[in-house]
Design an enzyme around this catalytic site. Structure first.
Site, PDB file in Angstrom:
ATOM      1  N   THR A   3       4.272 -48.138  -4.417  1.00 39.61           N
ATOM      2  CA  THR A   3       3.243 -47.335  -3.191  1.00 39.61           C
ATOM      3  C   THR A   3       2.439 -46.020  -4.664  1.00 39.61           C
ATOM      4  O   THR A   3       1.353 -46.365  -4.779  1.00 39.61           O
ATOM      5  CB  THR A   3       3.391 -46.185  -2.136  1.00 39.61           C
ATOM      6  OG1 THR A   3       4.816 -47.250  -1.755  1.00 39.61           O
ATOM      7  CG2 THR A   3       2.838 -45.750  -1.460  1.00 39.61           C
TER       8      THR A   3
ATOM      9  N   GLY B 237      11.223 -38.117  -6.199  1.00 41.17           N
ATOM     10  CA  GLY B 237      12.479 -38.331  -5.366  1.00 41.17           C
ATOM     11  C   GLY B 237      13.711 -37.732  -6.103  1.00 41.17           C
ATOM     12  O   GLY B 237      14.260 -38.235  -5.647  1.00 41.17           O
TER      13      GLY B 237
ATOM     14  N   SER C 273       6.818 -33.354  -5.869  1.00 42.36           N
ATOM     15  CA  SER C 273       6.593 -34.453  -5.535  1.00 42.36           C
ATOM     16  C   SER C 273       5.353 -34.139  -4.833  1.00 42.36           C
ATOM     17  O   SER C 273       4.636 -32.891  -4.758  1.00 42.36           O
ATOM     18  CB  SER C 273       7.759 -34.299  -3.863  1.00 42.36           C
ATOM     19  OG  SER C 273       7.325 -33.049  -3.955  1.00 42.36           O
ATOM     20  N   CYS C 274       5.031 -35.129  -3.777  1.00 44.28           N
ATOM     21  CA  CYS C 274       3.096 -34.860  -3.515  1.00 44.28           C
ATOM     22  C   CYS C 274       3.396 -33.823  -2.320  1.00 44.28           C
ATOM     23  O   CYS C 274       2.339 -32.840  -2.698  1.00 44.28           O
ATOM     24  CB  CYS C 274       3.027 -36.241  -1.896  1.00 44.28           C
ATOM     25  SG  CYS C 274       4.524 -36.475  -1.347  1.00 44.28           S
ATOM     26  N   ASN C 275       4.295 -32.625  -1.704  1.00 43.15           N
ATOM     27  CA  ASN C 275       4.716 -31.782  -0.629  1.00 43.15           C
ATOM     28  C   ASN C 275       4.511 -30.747  -2.035  1.00 43.15           C
ATOM     29  O   ASN C 275       3.257 -29.495  -2.126  1.00 43.15           O
ATOM     30  CB  ASN C 275       5.797 -31.477  -0.066  1.00 43.15           C
ATOM     31  CG  ASN C 275       5.207 -32.456   1.304  1.00 43.15           C
ATOM     32  OD1 ASN C 275       4.379 -32.038   1.950  1.00 43.15           O
ATOM     33  ND2 ASN C 275       6.384 -33.119   1.343  1.00 43.15           N
TER      34      ASN C 275
ATOM     35  N   ARG D 286       4.874 -36.958   7.324  1.00 45.28           N
ATOM     36  CA  ARG D 286       4.590 -38.542   6.995  1.00 45.28           C
ATOM     37  C   ARG D 286       6.032 -39.428   7.630  1.00 45.28           C
ATOM     38  O   ARG D 286       6.660 -38.772   6.646  1.00 45.28           O
ATOM     39  CB  ARG D 286       3.687 -39.037   5.808  1.00 45.28           C
ATOM     40  CG  ARG D 286       3.767 -38.666   5.303  1.00 45.28           C
ATOM     41  CD  ARG D 286       4.906 -40.326   5.159  1.00 45.28           C
ATOM     42  NE  ARG D 286       5.041 -40.865   3.443  1.00 45.28           N
ATOM     43  CZ  ARG D 286       6.156 -40.441   3.033  1.00 45.28           C
ATOM     44  NH1 ARG D 286       6.680 -39.831   3.511  1.00 45.28           N
ATOM     45  NH2 ARG D 286       6.362 -40.561   1.993  1.00 45.28           N
TER      46      ARG D 286
ATOM     47  N   GLY E 159      10.628 -24.815  -0.974  1.00 45.43           N
ATOM     48  CA  GLY E 159       9.934 -24.072  -1.785  1.00 45.43           C
ATOM     49  C   GLY E 159      10.602 -23.994  -3.300  1.00 45.43           C
ATOM     50  O   GLY E 159      10.820 -23.735  -4.187  1.00 45.43           O
TER      51      GLY E 159
ATOM     52  N   HIS F  45       0.238 -35.911   4.866  1.00 42.48           N
ATOM     53  CA  HIS F  45       1.594 -34.317   5.510  1.00 42.48           C
ATOM     54  C   HIS F  45       0.278 -33.745   5.948  1.00 42.48           C
ATOM     55  O   HIS F  45      -0.917 -33.256   5.515  1.00 42.48           O
ATOM     56  CB  HIS F  45       2.277 -34.218   4.277  1.00 42.48           C
ATOM     57  CG  HIS F  45       2.607 -35.152   4.138  1.00 42.48           C
ATOM     58  ND1 HIS F  45       4.024 -35.683   4.221  1.00 42.48           N
ATOM     59  CD2 HIS F  45       3.000 -35.038   1.751  1.00 42.48           C
ATOM     60  CE1 HIS F  45       4.669 -36.270   3.293  1.00 42.48           C
ATOM     61  NE2 HIS F  45       4.197 -36.002   1.850  1.00 42.48           N
TER      62      HIS F  45
ATOM     63  N   GLN G  66      -0.066 -38.236   0.951  1.00 36.71           N
ATOM     64  CA  GLN G  66       1.406 -38.199   0.201  1.00 36.71           C
ATOM     65  C   GLN G  66       1.489 -39.099  -1.062  1.00 36.71           C
ATOM     66  O   GLN G  66       1.453 -39.435  -2.653  1.00 36.71           O
ATOM     67  CB  GLN G  66       2.636 -38.335   0.772  1.00 36.71           C
ATOM     68  CG  GLN G  66       2.083 -40.452   1.596  1.00 36.71           C
ATOM     69  CD  GLN G  66       1.761 -40.018   2.469  1.00 36.71           C
ATOM     70  OE1 GLN G  66       1.060 -39.208   2.515  1.00 36.71           O
ATOM     71  NE2 GLN G  66       1.654 -41.400   3.443  1.00 36.71           N
TER      72      GLN G  66
HETATM   73  P1  NAD Z   1       8.394 -47.755  -3.563  1.00 33.41           P
HETATM   74  O1  NAD Z   1       9.776 -47.955  -2.539  1.00 33.41           O
HETATM   75  O2  NAD Z   1       7.156 -47.743  -2.345  1.00 33.41           O
HETATM   76  O3  NAD Z   1       8.424 -48.248  -5.234  1.00 33.41           O
HETATM   77  C1  NAD Z   1       8.844 -48.325  -5.721  1.00 33.41           C
HETATM   78  C2  NAD Z   1       9.050 -50.322  -5.940  1.00 33.41           C
HETATM   79  O4  NAD Z   1      10.207 -50.099  -7.400  1.00 33.41           O
HETATM   80  C3  NAD Z   1       9.165 -51.434  -5.645  1.00 33.41           C
HETATM   81  O5  NAD Z   1       8.234 -51.715  -5.831  1.00 33.41           O
HETATM   82  C4  NAD Z   1      10.268 -51.726  -6.116  1.00 33.41           C
HETATM   83  O6  NAD Z   1      10.553 -52.723  -6.146  1.00 33.41           O
HETATM   84  C5  NAD Z   1      10.617 -51.216  -7.375  1.00 33.41           C
HETATM   85  N1  NAD Z   1      12.131 -50.624  -7.854  1.00 33.41           N
HETATM   86  C6  NAD Z   1      13.137 -50.789  -7.691  1.00 33.41           C
HETATM   87  N2  NAD Z   1      14.472 -50.525  -7.995  1.00 33.41           N
HETATM   88  C7  NAD Z   1      13.765 -50.886  -9.569  1.00 33.41           C
HETATM   89  C8  NAD Z   1      14.030 -51.089 -10.423  1.00 33.41           C
HETATM   90  N3  NAD Z   1      15.608 -51.135 -10.780  1.00 33.41           N
HETATM   91  N4  NAD Z   1      13.661 -51.361 -11.805  1.00 33.41           N
HETATM   92  C9  NAD Z   1      12.463 -51.193 -11.138  1.00 33.41           C
HETATM   93  N5  NAD Z   1      11.388 -51.392 -10.449  1.00 33.41           N
HETATM   94  C10 NAD Z   1      12.530 -50.992  -9.382  1.00 33.41           C
HETATM   95  O7  NAD Z   1       8.411 -46.593  -4.045  1.00 33.41           O
HETATM   96  P2  NAD Z   1       7.734 -44.897  -3.765  1.00 33.41           P
HETATM   97  O8  NAD Z   1       7.347 -44.648  -2.677  1.00 33.41           O
HETATM   98  O9  NAD Z   1       6.636 -45.253  -4.430  1.00 33.41           O
HETATM   99  O10 NAD Z   1       7.960 -43.853  -4.582  1.00 33.41           O
HETATM  100  C11 NAD Z   1       8.379 -43.604  -6.381  1.00 33.41           C
HETATM  101  C12 NAD Z   1       8.846 -42.061  -6.653  1.00 33.41           C
HETATM  102  O11 NAD Z   1       7.525 -41.549  -6.148  1.00 33.41           O
HETATM  103  C13 NAD Z   1      10.225 -41.692  -5.812  1.00 33.41           C
HETATM  104  O12 NAD Z   1      10.582 -41.151  -6.751  1.00 33.41           O
HETATM  105  C14 NAD Z   1       9.262 -41.067  -4.489  1.00 33.41           C
HETATM  106  O13 NAD Z   1      10.088 -40.316  -4.191  1.00 33.41           O
HETATM  107  C15 NAD Z   1       8.046 -40.131  -5.263  1.00 33.41           C
HETATM  108  N6  NAD Z   1       6.959 -40.460  -4.598  1.00 33.41           N
HETATM  109  C16 NAD Z   1       6.656 -40.833  -3.739  1.00 33.41           C
HETATM  110  C17 NAD Z   1       5.475 -40.645  -2.841  1.00 33.41           C
HETATM  111  C18 NAD Z   1       5.477 -41.589  -0.850  1.00 33.41           C
HETATM  112  O14 NAD Z   1       4.467 -40.918  -0.890  1.00 33.41           O
HETATM  113  N7  NAD Z   1       5.276 -42.396  -1.460  1.00 33.41           N
HETATM  114  C19 NAD Z   1       4.674 -39.796  -3.530  1.00 33.41           C
HETATM  115  C20 NAD Z   1       5.241 -38.984  -4.070  1.00 33.41           C
HETATM  116  C21 NAD Z   1       5.773 -38.871  -4.167  1.00 33.41           C
END
Ligand code: NAD
Length: 339
Positions: free
Chosen positions: A11, A110, A139-141, A168, A195, A220, A301
């Protein structure tokens, strides 16, 4: 050109890759995946070299018609900086690998603050990221909260913040997540982690947050209340929001009163993936009562942290040392248009 690798093409990673590719001063040297998926096909179509975490899976990719350029270590060898967008908790295990290859690294929200020892938001502490080896984009929030708090603190001084996050349940493509039909207190205890997370970037801000998860996917919604040192007029607050490069005013005249309509609006504006990179602050909600400010803000997000990653890349590589300049470059390259 800054050579950027994206470890974890999900994502966030796929959005960061496209945002990097759009910048005049950056280049995507590779993205990584663990297994073949629709995103791997998109990476191929975009022309991003695809690396994999485990070379034993190379055959699975090749049978799916997706060429593999090598493993993650090969990708790191080609990069000046890596954006780690692996799932929360996985990223910290990669730190040793980044150190081994002497490559700078950015983690996402994360991961804990300690993974990098420094948490970042473009508006709040860009200069502190200049030439750093390791950074975590909050993070996004937290990003959405930091933007509005910093903007108000700069003009009026923020005494304290109380904010409720209606979060969400999962991202639109995330079929494994719930809840199906519930409002889940997340956590039931007060405060939520948001916070303290804001305080990793703005340590002087007195903030208490509460959070719950609801069964929606698009955005969100934050209910924000702040006590300010100086009493602003409502018009002054609105002007600050209008002039801010990462905040957008959801105008009364649009008739938008929900995340669904706001997302539709972003799509109609032609935003890539209908992404809203800025806080969507509802004009009609902006209220000043004495020295208290109230407002609703929508946070997409999947999108708001993407632009922060781009600014962090410039700061950490020391190629741009002025926050406003980087923010302007990032926004221009992505085609920000006022909402
Ligand atoms: P996601 O699950 O959509 O994507 C993660 C990707 O990493 C997947 O394509 C997976 O195949 C790959 N992956 C898994 N293990 C791996 C490894 N060992 N080596 C290489 N690639 C690997 O996750 P996301 O939602 O994009 O979240 C990624 C980070 O961003 C997290 O820290 C999350 O908390 C943070 N984040 C997410 C959002 C959100 O809304 N999705 C918003 C802000 C921050």
């Amino acid at each position: 050109m800054i050579r950027v690798a994206i470890n974890g093409y999900g994502t966030i990673g796929k959005r960061v890759a496209d945002a990097v590719a759009a910048q005049p001063d950056m280049k995507v040297v590779g993205v990584s995946k663990t297994r073949p998926s629709h995103e791997a096909y998109v990476a191929k179509q975009r022309g991003y070299p695809l690396y994999i975490a485990d070379l034993a899976k190379k055959g699975d990719f090749e049978r799916a018609g997706i060429p593999v350029a090598g493993d993650v270590e090969d990708m790191l060898k080609a990069a000046d900086i890596v954006v780690d967008a692996t799932p929360g908790g996985v990223g910290k295990k990669n730190r040793a690998l980044y150190e081994k290859h002497g490559v700078k690294a950015i983690w996402q929200g994360g991961e804990d603050h300690e993974v990098a020892g420094f948490s970042f938001n473009s508006d709040c502490n860009f200069p502190d990221a200049v030439n750093r080896s390791f950074t975590r984009v909050v993070s996004c929030n937290t990003t959405g909260l930091c933007r509005i708090i910093k903007a108000m603190d700069r003009e009026f001084g923020v005494k304290n913040v109380r904010a409720v996050m209606v979060r969400r349940g999962g991202d639109p493509g995330d079929i494994k997540r719930g809840p199906i039909d519930a409002v889940v207190l997340n956590p039931v205890t007060i405060p939520s982690h948001h916070g303290p997370d804001v305080q990793t970037v703005l340590p002087h801000v007195n903030i208490v947050t509460l959070a719950m998860i609801v069964p929606v996917t698009m955005m969100h919604m934050h209910v924000v209340q702040m006590d300010l040192e100086k009493t602003p007029t409502r018009e002054q607050v609105i002007q600050i929001i209008e002039r801010h490069p990462r905040m957008g005013l959801v105008r009364k005249s649009t008739g938008i009163t929900s995340t669904a309509e706001l997302k539709e609006y972003a799509m109609d504006l032609g935003r890539a993936r209908s992404d809203l990179w800025e806080n969507g602050i509802f004009e009609e909600s902006v209220s000043v009562i004495g020295n208290e400010l109230y407002l609703f803000q929508a946070i997409h997000q999947e999108a708001d942290v993407v632009v922060e990653n781009i600014d962090a890349i410039r700061a950490m590589t020391g190629t741009v040392t002025d926050a406003a300049k980087s923010i302007e470059m990032t926004n221009k390259a992505l085609g920000f248009t006022p909402i």
